[in-house]
Design an enzyme around this catalytic site. Sequence first.
Site, PDB file in Angstrom:
ATOM      1  CE1 TYR A   1      -3.247   2.870   0.339  1.00 37.25           C
ATOM      2  CE2 TYR A   1      -2.963   2.819   2.720  1.00 37.25           C
ATOM      3  CZ  TYR A   1      -3.518   3.388   1.591  1.00 37.25           C
ATOM      4  OH  TYR A   1      -4.342   4.481   1.709  1.00 37.25           O
TER       5      TYR A   1
ATOM      6  CG  ASP B   1      -3.914   2.185  -3.511  1.00 39.12           C
ATOM      7  OD1 ASP B   1      -3.406   2.785  -4.474  1.00 39.12           O
ATOM      8  OD2 ASP B   1      -4.670   2.732  -2.686  1.00 39.12           O
TER       9      ASP B   1
END
Length: 249
Positions: A106, A143
Amino acid sequence: MKLISWNVNGIRACINKGFIDIVDALDADVFCLQETKAQPEQIEISKELYPYQYAYSAVRKGYSGTMILSRKEPLSVSYGLQIEEHDQEGRVITAEFENFYLVTVYTPNSGDGLKRLDYRMEWDKAFSSYIQSLDKPVVICGDLNVANEEIDIKNPKTNRRNAGFTDEERDSFKANLLPYLKDTFRTLYPDKVQYSWWSYRFNARKNNAGWRIDYWLVSPELMEKVEDSKILTDIYGSDHCPIELDITL
């Protein structure tokens, strides 16, 4: 193998929106999560679904965090980049399997007013160095908080200086990751327009005003083993949708 990655934007909230049923229906070998926003003891997922569960939480509660759910036990699991400055927010888990490493990440957002852009540039270099240090081919998901090209964002001109589409972030992605890894979706579908994240504001998802900021990246030698790379836009529960990698490993 069927691998799924999903920024759930709060695992506890996502569970209340049907997460367990979605996980069960997708029937993946490994499920990677980002932005769990929870401590490990706050996450309740049946061990019957996934017997091997690895959570990495931020020091700051209710923030960031990653998780891997696997049906097969990894040879080893490590957390973070082994750099204290970068390991306070629970952003990286690496699971070692026989022929590859699976990394869920992330990536830090540069934030409103790009207040964390300088930190983001440091992070990108550190993450790249970490990936290059691994002694097996890698499969990376998560992400990455950057839309690489104009095709990856609905409104490129108006977002040019917004976090996730600055020249600095895009250039960093190209310099620090793409020399060593293949973007599976864009390699298979060079002209396909599909997004993985939509703002909760302005009916963005309804209007498909999105960004492709979630990726499956693989070492070049693994690209020929990729069967498909999908963005599962019909699945709700977060401001991101899951992404899928089908690969023979």
